[in-house]
Design a protein around this motif. Sequence first.
Motif, PDB file in Angstrom:
ATOM      1  N   MET A 175       0.976  -1.308   0.134  1.00 49.52           N
ATOM      2  CA  MET A 175      -0.064  -0.042   0.019  1.00 49.52           C
ATOM      3  C   MET A 175       0.936   1.151   0.000  1.00 49.52           C
ATOM      4  O   MET A 175       0.616   2.072  -0.711  1.00 49.52           O
ATOM      5  N   ARG A 176       1.950   1.391   0.751  1.00 48.95           N
ATOM      6  CA  ARG A 176       2.779   2.557   0.842  1.00 48.95           C
ATOM      7  C   ARG A 176       3.476   2.512  -0.489  1.00 48.95           C
ATOM      8  O   ARG A 176       3.815   3.812  -0.970  1.00 48.95           O
ATOM      9  N   LEU A 177       3.956   1.574  -1.210  1.00 47.64           N
ATOM     10  CA  LEU A 177       4.333   1.722  -2.568  1.00 47.64           C
ATOM     11  C   LEU A 177       3.586   2.464  -3.625  1.00 47.64           C
ATOM     12  O   LEU A 177       4.209   3.122  -4.540  1.00 47.64           O
ATOM     13  N   GLN A 178       2.430   2.424  -3.278  1.00 48.33           N
ATOM     14  CA  GLN A 178       1.437   3.136  -4.211  1.00 48.33           C
ATOM     15  C   GLN A 178       1.608   4.590  -4.153  1.00 48.33           C
ATOM     16  O   GLN A 178       1.117   5.192  -5.254  1.00 48.33           O
ATOM     17  N   THR A 179       2.299   5.333  -3.125  1.00 48.63           N
ATOM     18  CA  THR A 179       2.328   6.520  -2.983  1.00 48.63           C
ATOM     19  C   THR A 179       3.674   7.101  -3.789  1.00 48.63           C
ATOM     20  O   THR A 179       3.777   8.183  -3.829  1.00 48.63           O
ATOM     21  N   VAL A 180       4.588   6.368  -4.257  1.00 46.38           N
ATOM     22  CA  VAL A 180       5.775   6.507  -4.775  1.00 46.38           C
ATOM     23  C   VAL A 180       5.447   7.572  -6.012  1.00 46.38           C
ATOM     24  O   VAL A 180       6.107   8.528  -6.122  1.00 46.38           O
ATOM     25  N   VAL A 181       4.780   6.930  -6.904  1.00 42.30           N
ATOM     26  CA  VAL A 181       4.451   7.814  -8.146  1.00 42.30           C
ATOM     27  C   VAL A 181       3.656   8.833  -7.765  1.00 42.30           C
ATOM     28  O   VAL A 181       3.836   9.950  -8.270  1.00 42.30           O
ATOM     29  N   SER A 182       2.455   8.808  -6.997  1.00 41.55           N
ATOM     30  CA  SER A 182       1.777   9.714  -6.907  1.00 41.55           C
ATOM     31  C   SER A 182       2.152  10.995  -5.934  1.00 41.55           C
ATOM     32  O   SER A 182       1.620  12.179  -6.085  1.00 41.55           O
ATOM     33  N   ARG A 183       3.311  10.841  -5.091  1.00 41.15           N
ATOM     34  CA  ARG A 183       3.832  11.798  -4.197  1.00 41.15           C
ATOM     35  C   ARG A 183       5.163  12.024  -4.285  1.00 41.15           C
ATOM     36  O   ARG A 183       5.716  13.122  -3.725  1.00 41.15           O
ATOM     37  N   GLU A 184       5.780  11.328  -5.047  1.00 44.13           N
ATOM     38  CA  GLU A 184       7.281  11.573  -5.354  1.00 44.13           C
ATOM     39  C   GLU A 184       7.856  11.879  -6.607  1.00 44.13           C
ATOM     40  O   GLU A 184       8.868  12.148  -6.904  1.00 44.13           O
ATOM     41  N   THR A 220       7.221  10.578 -15.845  1.00 48.40           N
ATOM     42  CA  THR A 220       6.408   9.276 -15.995  1.00 48.40           C
ATOM     43  C   THR A 220       7.259   8.332 -15.281  1.00 48.40           C
ATOM     44  O   THR A 220       8.465   8.140 -15.377  1.00 48.40           O
ATOM     45  N   ALA A 221       6.268   7.341 -14.292  1.00 44.94           N
ATOM     46  CA  ALA A 221       7.088   6.223 -13.753  1.00 44.94           C
ATOM     47  C   ALA A 221       5.945   5.283 -13.512  1.00 44.94           C
ATOM     48  O   ALA A 221       4.801   5.797 -13.327  1.00 44.94           O
ATOM     49  N   VAL A 222       6.155   3.991 -13.397  1.00 46.62           N
ATOM     50  CA  VAL A 222       5.040   3.094 -12.986  1.00 46.62           C
ATOM     51  C   VAL A 222       5.723   2.179 -12.031  1.00 46.62           C
ATOM     52  O   VAL A 222       7.078   1.421 -12.388  1.00 46.62           O
ATOM     53  N   VAL A 223       5.120   1.942 -10.754  1.00 42.57           N
ATOM     54  CA  VAL A 223       5.501   1.122  -9.838  1.00 42.57           C
ATOM     55  C   VAL A 223       4.410  -0.122  -9.858  1.00 42.57           C
ATOM     56  O   VAL A 223       3.233   0.160  -9.291  1.00 42.57           O
ATOM     57  N   THR A 224       4.627  -1.334 -10.045  1.00 45.73           N
ATOM     58  CA  THR A 224       3.753  -2.384  -9.992  1.00 45.73           C
ATOM     59  C   THR A 224       4.329  -3.559  -9.039  1.00 45.73           C
ATOM     60  O   THR A 224       5.458  -3.711  -9.262  1.00 45.73           O
ATOM     61  N   LEU A 253       7.737 -10.176  -2.082  1.00 52.28           N
ATOM     62  CA  LEU A 253       7.400  -9.190  -2.986  1.00 52.28           C
ATOM     63  C   LEU A 253       8.220  -9.391  -4.387  1.00 52.28           C
ATOM     64  O   LEU A 253       9.355  -9.255  -4.301  1.00 52.28           O
ATOM     65  N   LYS A 254       7.399  -9.286  -5.731  1.00 60.00           N
ATOM     66  CA  LYS A 254       8.173  -8.849  -6.714  1.00 60.00           C
ATOM     67  C   LYS A 254       7.638  -7.627  -7.366  1.00 60.00           C
ATOM     68  O   LYS A 254       6.309  -7.529  -7.494  1.00 60.00           O
ATOM     69  N   LEU A 255       8.685  -6.803  -7.522  1.00 60.03           N
ATOM     70  CA  LEU A 255       8.240  -5.446  -8.054  1.00 60.03           C
ATOM     71  C   LEU A 255       8.515  -5.220  -9.734  1.00 60.03           C
ATOM     72  O   LEU A 255       9.893  -5.538 -10.160  1.00 60.03           O
ATOM     73  N   ASN A 256       8.059  -4.360 -10.243  1.00 60.83           N
ATOM     74  CA  ASN A 256       8.367  -4.123 -11.550  1.00 60.83           C
ATOM     75  C   ASN A 256       8.277  -2.423 -11.843  1.00 60.83           C
ATOM     76  O   ASN A 256       7.172  -1.551 -11.295  1.00 60.83           O
ATOM     77  N   ILE A 257       9.345  -1.656 -12.067  1.00 61.91           N
ATOM     78  CA  ILE A 257       9.390  -0.397 -12.086  1.00 61.91           C
ATOM     79  C   ILE A 257       9.650   0.148 -13.494  1.00 61.91           C
ATOM     80  O   ILE A 257      10.542  -0.384 -14.195  1.00 61.91           O
ATOM     81  N   ARG A 258       9.043   1.186 -14.106  1.00 62.42           N
ATOM     82  CA  ARG A 258       9.192   1.503 -15.411  1.00 62.42           C
ATOM     83  C   ARG A 258       9.568   3.109 -15.335  1.00 62.42           C
ATOM     84  O   ARG A 258       8.744   3.909 -14.651  1.00 62.42           O
ATOM     85  N   THR A 259      10.720   3.428 -15.854  1.00 61.02           N
ATOM     86  CA  THR A 259      11.106   4.938 -15.851  1.00 61.02           C
ATOM     87  C   THR A 259      11.601   5.302 -17.226  1.00 61.02           C
ATOM     88  O   THR A 259      12.002   4.349 -18.048  1.00 61.02           O
ATOM     89  N   TYR A 260      11.702   6.605 -17.448  1.00 59.26           N
ATOM     90  CA  TYR A 260      12.435   6.956 -18.896  1.00 59.26           C
ATOM     91  C   TYR A 260      13.882   7.795 -18.728  1.00 59.26           C
ATOM     92  O   TYR A 260      14.562   7.801 -19.504  1.00 59.26           O
ATOM     93  N   VAL A 264      14.486  10.120 -12.737  1.00 59.35           N
ATOM     94  CA  VAL A 264      13.428   9.562 -12.063  1.00 59.35           C
ATOM     95  C   VAL A 264      13.647   7.793 -11.636  1.00 59.35           C
ATOM     96  O   VAL A 264      13.150   7.703 -10.477  1.00 59.35           O
ATOM     97  N   ARG A 265      14.419   7.381 -12.231  1.00 61.02           N
ATOM     98  CA  ARG A 265      14.801   6.175 -11.914  1.00 61.02           C
ATOM     99  C   ARG A 265      15.483   5.899 -10.501  1.00 61.02           C
ATOM    100  O   ARG A 265      15.071   5.154  -9.665  1.00 61.02           O
ATOM    101  N   ALA A 266      16.399   6.859 -10.388  1.00 59.49           N
ATOM    102  CA  ALA A 266      17.022   6.766  -9.024  1.00 59.49           C
ATOM    103  C   ALA A 266      15.968   7.221  -7.846  1.00 59.49           C
ATOM    104  O   ALA A 266      16.043   6.829  -6.720  1.00 59.49           O
ATOM    105  N   THR A 267      15.397   8.328  -8.318  1.00 56.07           N
ATOM    106  CA  THR A 267      14.197   8.595  -7.108  1.00 56.07           C
ATOM    107  C   THR A 267      13.350   7.623  -6.836  1.00 56.07           C
ATOM    108  O   THR A 267      13.098   7.231  -5.490  1.00 56.07           O
ATOM    109  N   VAL A 268      12.869   6.742  -7.797  1.00 56.75           N
ATOM    110  CA  VAL A 268      11.869   5.647  -7.642  1.00 56.75           C
ATOM    111  C   VAL A 268      12.530   4.752  -6.805  1.00 56.75           C
ATOM    112  O   VAL A 268      12.134   4.081  -5.879  1.00 56.75           O
ATOM    113  N   LEU A 269      13.970   4.028  -7.268  1.00 56.72           N
ATOM    114  CA  LEU A 269      14.495   3.101  -6.381  1.00 56.72           C
ATOM    115  C   LEU A 269      14.953   3.280  -5.204  1.00 56.72           C
ATOM    116  O   LEU A 269      14.830   2.554  -4.180  1.00 56.72           O
TER     117      LEU A 269
END
Length: 425
Positions: free
Chosen positions: A234-243, A249-253, A272-279, A283-288
């Motif tokens: 649930m907390r990971l859902q805030t990465v894209v919406s708040r960071e 563009t970023a996707v965290v699944t 957990l298995k995560l899939n992260i998409r960035t351009y 942005v990649r560094a921020t998400v990771l």
Amino acid sequence: MSDVARQDAVTPVLDRLNQIHPRLEALYKDLHAHPELSFAETRTAGVVAADLARLGFEVTSGVGGTGVVGVLANGEGPRVFLRADFDALPVREQTGLDYASTATATDPDGHEVPVMHACGHDMHVACLIGALDLLAGAREAWSGTVVAVFQPAEEVGSGAQAMVDDGLFDKAGIPDVVLGQHVAPLPTGMIGCHPGPALAATDALRVRMFGRGAHGSKPEAAIDPVVMAAATVMRLQTVVSREIAGGDTAVVTVGALNAGTKDNVIPDEAELKLNIRTYTPEVRATVLDAVTRIVNAEAAAAGVERVPEITPIDTFPVLVNDPAAVERTTTALRAHFGEHAVVDRGPATGSEDCGVLATASKAPLCYWYFGGTDPEAFETATKNGTVGRDIPSNHSPSFAPLINPTLDIGVTAMTVAALTWLNPR
């Protein structure tokens, strides 16, 4: 070359398409019914190698594990790489087709899984074989060298690099251009190509969160990794919406959450298995960084005795289409298919490792999508606002491109693109 002259050169090469179509359709159905997982595509590689030999290509198998390379030298001219991937996915097919896959295999974790060509790589192979057949049968129309690259393990982002590391360019030479295509849930007849960053980078991660097991009736004796993992999801859902900024563009699944075996047993760990998409690298560094921070913070909040493990599964680089190569290739595709058939739909959040072949050789890349969906069904779904629900996408257990006319369009697109770069005779 003018559009008229280009079409005059292309038309004779395409004349045999109707003749070879039955063989290609049979090949497609055979591949679809016999899918193989990444780096285990031994049967597929054998089928491809046999076809290349039949067409007169110099064949090298086992490149990068299970990759196959075919070279057809036909006088002076550019060296054009044509690429198709051929691995499948651990998905149970639900298409109901009479050639549907019932295959199973053992995955890298030792689990028996169903296997399906849920991403259309079987279509890619059949289309490339068709284009090679047409080019080999009309050598009087062009000069140069055609290099067919049948790549393993695209789904795990490792196949292209494995082929490069295994001496692909020593075996096949340095390309002047790399061309590739992918079937997509677009209407048949539509081709999409975007210059610049066209497909996202991917980071796939495995996260192990460690608790302390106990009886389900004694939660006070446990550190519950199920609750810990659920809170993390649930907390990971805030990465894209708040960071991530609105213009980025970023996707965290979270694609998998596995924990426990029985209702009254609190397990020791969850995965957990995560899939992260960035351009972009920023942005990649921020998400990771955010993922690492959240995973560790949720574990700390639960009072763990062992910190989580975060391990990379696979990584794809951003696929960058060379603008000049896109302009040259799409001009030819528009001349053949029509001005409105070739569109720029912008960058996509899918990922592909085909770009590795271009960056490693410093060659320009043009990579495009071609539609595989019934146009009427797509139009109806568009009008109803139900495309996401009614049109199966890649990786869906219901994904199955419409064979006709998708197969002929894919063959034609690859042939037209190749001839755009080869010298005319």
